[in-house]
Motif scaffolding. Structure first.
Motif, short mmCIF file in Angstrom:
data_model
loop_
_atom_site.label_atom_id
_atom_site.label_comp_id
_atom_site.label_asym_id
_atom_site.label_seq_id
_atom_site.Cartn_x
_atom_site.Cartn_y
_atom_site.Cartn_z
N GLU A 166 3.75 4.62 10.84
CA GLU A 166 2.75 5.04 9.86
C GLU A 166 3.10 4.58 8.45
N ALA A 167 4.28 4.10 8.24
CA ALA A 167 4.75 3.53 6.98
C ALA A 167 5.80 2.49 7.36
N ASP A 168 6.24 1.71 6.35
CA ASP A 168 7.14 0.60 6.66
C ASP A 168 8.48 0.65 5.95
N ALA A 169 8.56 1.27 4.77
CA ALA A 169 9.80 1.19 4.01
C ALA A 169 9.91 2.33 3.01
N ILE A 170 11.17 2.62 2.66
CA ILE A 170 11.49 3.58 1.60
C ILE A 170 12.92 3.29 1.15
N THR A 171 13.21 3.56 -0.12
CA THR A 171 14.58 3.46 -0.62
C THR A 171 15.26 4.83 -0.52
N LEU A 172 16.44 4.85 0.10
CA LEU A 172 17.14 6.11 0.34
C LEU A 172 18.56 6.06 -0.17
N ILE A 192 11.01 9.12 6.74
CA ILE A 192 11.77 8.51 7.83
C ILE A 192 10.97 8.62 9.13
N GLN A 193 10.39 9.78 9.39
CA GLN A 193 9.61 9.99 10.60
C GLN A 193 8.35 9.12 10.60
N ALA A 194 7.74 8.96 9.43
CA ALA A 194 6.54 8.14 9.33
C ALA A 194 6.85 6.67 9.61
N SER A 254 0.87 -1.17 0.00
CA SER A 254 0.00 0.00 0.00
C SER A 254 0.90 1.23 0.00
N CYS A 255 0.34 2.39 -0.25
CA CYS A 255 1.16 3.58 -0.51
C CYS A 255 0.85 4.69 0.49
N VAL A 256 1.91 5.30 1.01
CA VAL A 256 1.80 6.41 1.95
C VAL A 256 2.63 7.56 1.40
#
Length: 712
Positions: free
Chosen positions: A65-71, A58-60, A47-49
């Motif tokens: 409130e979210a699970d992952a991101i590519t940085l 990062i704070q989410a 799902s998308c946030v």
């Protein structure tokens, strides 16, 4: 002293009290949201946030409130800070025939006519504030070159110095209305809503004549445009775009997926991204006028990272030094002491180092093992310590560097020898089946050199079959190499038994020799000066005579203790002080000052750096005459030399010798020369700890991958 990042380890456990079944991906732009929505339609587990920028994502994630991101590397660093306590769980892999890490370069128009030393007053285009190729590396480079005049955060923010250096810039993420946003096309946010954001955006800023130089990665310039652009080299020259390997500012670690420290969640994210997914993660076509959405378009696949790797270990000391150079913090150095007796000596040193203003030059941090100290130095919880060559090797893999080296008599080296009782009948030929005493697992004279020779002789890593009993502090407590250790010899069930610190009486050079003297072993692998240094001195050796012992020679009959120059296993480098690259000059300066006050040349010093009253070789080897500066720019492999590196390449085939920090600097060094040894190591590690997971995908990635070591 605070335990290592305890809040980071436990701060978010409450978020995942129940099993996780979905992966909420955090997006920073409408284009990324469009791609994520398409992914979720194909794979409902996603799902998308949406948030405004990397920091909000990062704070989410930290808040659940979210699970992952590519940085990118700069944001991986921010995500790993104590406030957020996220960790990299998956690394992007750019393919067998491409560079795993990427090169940060300065691109200019071919007809512009200036070099890197003439950037002052020019206009600049950046990928984003705090990003690797677009900010951290170029600004850190220009500061270190003296182009940008900045003395640290006490002086002023680095952004202010940059805004004065360039006449105008586009730095997405900088303060709106400032000079750093003057050349931006949109809102100057650190997201794709700013057209000049990211690699392609910074290059477009240059193309549209909004800047004179663009700081990007080496593959940013399209093939059709390469003839019109050139690279600025640090030596003041220019080169064509395709010659980036000979004209770059530094290399940057691969982008990584970050999440909370939760193994179950990390496994779900990796499985969801790599198993039966009918979706091209590495394409941004069809989602708007932007590139590198969610993942870099140049990525080929994803690599699962071990759960022991955090942001600081992933990035490695070289990249961390670039980031920290932009913070410019100096003062006392924090020395890392291993065990109680070293900590006691360090505390005395700290008190005696207090200067007229009431400030100490030496602060003390303690850890149970050298590897824990290396981690603390990486995490900036400690700054320096003196270690032996094998530990220089491990620390070097993490990106730490040798700053000073111990000097003994006229040399900064010593002989690795094997010592036996005289007339015992134990020789090199009859060594198999005997009990062995070692200074510690992974140490030079006590393990790497002799076991490397045994491996060369037998071709087998089953050292416990060669030596059925022994004491090698740091080995697995259940192994035969802990059977002869005694810990502190005071309590039943002593948890210090076989510990790689002075709390194990058989640890280190004097400890390994004591193991032999006490009859717990038949051979001791130590330094050539240890027998005479310990004769008729400590209580346990008060009736000992050096003539009661002899050396075993690899290619000749046994010889007297004094014949070490012709009867030895190797001449090896002395112990060295290791530190982070950005602290090298401070460490050298402070240690030079400290040995001028507490070194051997001072007869009435209140403290002795190279003397141990409560043990042997505490903090430094007692035989040290002085510390010599290692030339600036010397890497760990250059310090150790080709012979030692060859010996290490042999011994590193064996799983029991592989350090627990094998993956240190994973984001910078993807070197996989011995995949079988890695598999053995992980099988051993996971059997012992029962806390990590390892899958066949990681094995296959490791087995098929040949990686590179940048910064060299």
């Amino acid at each position: 002293m605070k335990p290592l990042l305890l809040s980071a380890l436990f701060g978010c456990l409450a978020v995942f009290a129940s099993p996780t079944t979905t992966v909420r991906w955090c997006l920073k732009s409408d284009q990324e949201l469009k791609k994520c929505t398409a992914l979720a339609a194909k794979a409902p587990v996603f799902s998308c946030v949406k948030r405004q920028n990397s920091l909000e994502c990062i704070q989410a994630i930290q808040a659940g409130e979210a699970d992952a991101i590519t940085l990118d590397g700069g944001d991986v660093y921010v995500a790993g800070l104590k406030n957020y306590a996220l960790q990299p769980i998956i690394a992007e892999d750019y393919g067998q025939d491409s560079d795993t890490c990427y090169y940060a370069v300065a691109v200019v128009k071919k007809d512009s006519g200036f070099n890197i030393n003439e950037l002052k007053g020019k206009r600049s285009c950046h990928t984003g504030l705090g990003k690797s190729a677009g900010w951290n590396i170029p600004i850190g480079t220009l500061v270190s070159m003296g182009q940008i005049q900045w003395t640290g955060t006490d002086d002023r923010p680095v952004e202010e110095a940059v805004s004065e250096f360039f006449s105008a810039s586009c730095v997405p993420g900088a303060t709106r209305g400032s000079n750093l946003c003057a050349q931006c096309k949109g809102d100057c946010t650190k997201s794709h809503s700013e057209p000049y954001y990211d690699y392609s955006g910074a290059f477009q800023c240059l193309v549209e004549n909004k800047g004179d130089v663009a700081f990007v990665k080496h593959v940013t310039v399209p093939e059709s445009e390469k003839a019109n652009y050139e690279l600025l080299c640090k030596d003041g020259t220019r080169k064509p775009i395709d010659e980036y390997k000979n004209c770059y500012l530094a290399t940057a670690p691969p982008h990584a997926v970050v999440s909370r420290k939760d193994t179950e969640l990390a496994d779900l994210i990796y499985t969801s991204l790599t198993t039966n997914l009918d979706f091209n993660l590495f394409s941004s076509e069809g989602y708007g006028d932007a590139k590198n959405l969610m993942f870099k378009d140049s990525a080929k696949k994803l690599v699962r990272l071990p759960s022991t790797i955090d942001s600081f270990l992933y990035l490695g000391a070289e990249y961390m030094s670039i980031i920290r150079s932009l913070k410019e913090e100096t003062g006392a150095i924090k020395w890392c002491a291993v065990g109680k007796t070293e900590t006691t000596k360090c505390d005395t040193w700290s008190i005696d180092s207090i200067v007229g203003d009431g400030k100490t030059k030496i602060e003390c941090e303690s850890a149970a093992t050298v590897e824990e100290c290396v981690k603390k130095i990486m995490h900036k919880e400690a700054d320096a310590m003196a270690v032996d060559g094998g530990q220089v090797y491990t620390a070097g893999k993490c990106g730490l560097i040798p700053a000073m080296v111990e000097q003994y008599n006229e040399a900064s080296s010593y002989y690795a020898v094997g010592v036996v009782r005289k007339n015992s009948g134990v020789t090199w030929a009859t060594l198999q089946g005997k009990r062995s005493c070692h200074t510690g697992i992974g140490r030079t004279a006590g393990w790497n050199i002799p076991m490397g020779r045994i491996y060369k002789r037998t071709g087998s890593c089953n050292f416990n079959e060669f030596f059925p009993q022994g004491c090698a502090p740091g080995a697995d407590p259940t192994s035969s190499f802990c059977s002869q250790c005694i810990g502190n010899n005071k309590t039943v069930g002593d948890d210090t038994k076989c510990r790689a610190s002075s709390e194990e009486l058989y640890y280190g050079y004097a400890g390994a020799f004591r193991c032999l003297v006490d009859g717990r072993g038949d051979v001791a692998f130590i330094k050539h000066t240890i027998v005479p240094e310990n004769s008729d001195s400590p209580d346990w050796a008060k009736n000992l005579r050096s003539t009661d012992y002899e050396l075993i020679c690899p290619d000749a009959p046994n010889a007297p203790i004094t014949a070490y120059e012709t009867c030895n296993f190797a001449l090896v480098p002395a112990h060295a002080v290791i530190t982070r690259p950005e602290l090298r000059n401070d460490v050298v300066k402070i240690l030079q000052d400290q040995q001028a006050k507490f070194g051997n040349q001072v007869t009435d010093a209140s403290f002795r750096m190279f003397q141990s009253d409560e043990g042997k070789n505490l903090l430094f080897k007692d035989s040290t005459k002085c510390l010599q500066e290692v030339p600036s720019g010397t890497t760990y492999d250059q310090f150790l030399g080709p012979d030692y590196m060859t010996a290490m390449s042999n011994i590193r085939n064996c799983a029991e010798t592989v350090s627990g920090l094998y993956y240190c600097g994973f984001g910078q060094e993807y070197q996989d020369n011995n995949p079988t040894a890695q598999i053995q190591f992980f099988k051993t590690t996971h059997t012992h700890t029962h806390t990590h997971t390892l899958n066949t995908h990681l094995f296959s990635n490791l087995m098929s991958k040949r990686f590179s070591f940048p910064f060299h």
